[in-house]
Design an enzyme around this catalytic site. Structure first.
Site, PDB file in Angstrom:
ATOM      1  CE  LYS A  73      34.488  20.128  10.720  1.00 49.42           C
ATOM      2  NZ  LYS A  73      34.272  18.772  11.270  1.00 49.42           N
ATOM      3  CG  HIS A  75      33.243  23.875   1.261  1.00 51.65           C
ATOM      4  ND1 HIS A  75      34.490  24.234   1.723  1.00 51.65           N
ATOM      5  CD2 HIS A  75      32.925  24.783   0.306  1.00 51.65           C
ATOM      6  CE1 HIS A  75      34.911  25.307   1.058  1.00 51.65           C
ATOM      7  NE2 HIS A  75      33.977  25.650   0.195  1.00 51.65           N
ATOM      8  CG  ASP A  76      29.472  20.224  -3.482  1.00 51.53           C
ATOM      9  OD1 ASP A  76      29.527  20.726  -4.626  1.00 51.53           O
ATOM     10  OD2 ASP A  76      29.742  19.042  -3.239  1.00 51.53           O
ATOM     11  N   PRO A  78      25.972  25.658  -4.266  1.00 55.75           N
ATOM     12  CG  PRO A  78      25.533  27.954  -4.421  1.00 55.75           C
ATOM     13  CD  PRO A  78      26.383  26.869  -5.018  1.00 55.75           C
ATOM     14  NE  ARG A 222      41.245  12.246  21.008  1.00 52.22           N
ATOM     15  CZ  ARG A 222      42.189  12.691  20.197  1.00 52.22           C
ATOM     16  NH1 ARG A 222      43.236  11.927  19.928  1.00 52.22           N
ATOM     17  NH2 ARG A 222      42.111  13.884  19.650  1.00 52.22           N
TER      18      ARG A 222
END
Length: 245
Positions: A73, A75-76, A78, A222
């Site tokens: 995931k 998220h930083d 560009p 699980r």
């Protein structure tokens, strides 16, 4: 650009099931993986396991024949997100994701970073609204939209940026297929076979319901990893999906 594992070296699976690995011990994880068949599923490696065991763990799973969804995931800014996605592609993963809330420039940069990989590029998916989040959680962030409406807004931005699809709840899948088309891939966590504990997911659905809703890939954790016979559990899930198709 150096791909560590080509798709031709791995087993081919038509199953939509992606088993979410969640182990604190590498040997326990590999012991589980050695009980299942790469023709029956793909594997998802998330932040904790990747932080603990690193890229080499992903390579070990690939060497056993599995396609890997690297669920980090990103998220930083560009440039940083683009380099991270390219590094995942270099690792030879099948799928990688970013947060749609990172914005259009970040997602576009991530997509462009995969162009040099051509047909070997992983699927690039964006996360919309985490399945653990409810309307009250979004309100705490200043978002007044419902989880479904906010997810659709982020999914529209994702498609506009040219990504392959989104992670979304199964409840959003029917609407998303109508709005974004059949080629826009939907990846859904919170999938639980009938009778399974809901765990920490709030918006859940059975595999059969998810398939009927238009989900392309379903993450199941699980109910498979804690099964006394995970190979049989996977075969039973796949058989039920084939009957439902």
């Amino acid at each position: 650009m150096t791909l560590t594992a080509s798709s031709s070296s791995r087993a081919v699976t038509n199953s939509p099931v992606v088993v979410a690995l969640d182990y604190h011990n590498r040997d326990d994880a590999l012991s589980f993986v050695d009980k299942i068949d790469p023709r029956d599923c793909r594997l998802k490696v998330g932040k904790e396991m990747f932080t603990l065991f690193g890229p080499q763990f992903v390579r070990e799973l690939q060497q056993r024949g599995f396609d890997i969804f690297l669920d980090l995931k990103f998220h930083d800014i560009p440039n940083t997100a683009a380099h991270a996605v390219a590094a995942a592609a270099d690792l030879g993963v099948w799928m990688v994701n970013v947060h749609a809330s990172g914005g259009a420039r970040m997602m576009t940069a991530a997509r462009e970073a995969l162009v040099p990989f051509g047909k070997d590029a992983p699927l690039l998916i964006a996360v919309t609204v985490l399945t653990s989040m409810e309307a009250s959680d979004l309100a705490d962030l200043g978002v007044t939209l419902s989880p479904a409406d906010y997810a659709e807004r982020l999914a529209a931005l994702t498609q506009k940026c040219g990504l392959d699809g989104v992670v979304c709840s199964a409840q959003e899948a029917v609407r998303f297929k109508q709005v974004f088309g059949q080629e826009f891939k939907l990846v859904t966590p919170g999938i639980r076979p009938q009778g399974s504990d809901a765990g920490d997911q709030r918006r859940i659905m059975t595999p059969e319901q998810a398939l009927a809703a238009g989900v392309d890939y379903m993450a199941i954790g699980r109910p498979v990893t804690q099964s006394v016979d995970p190979a049989q559990t996977l075969k039973a899930i796949n058989a039920s999906l084939q009957r439902s198709a």
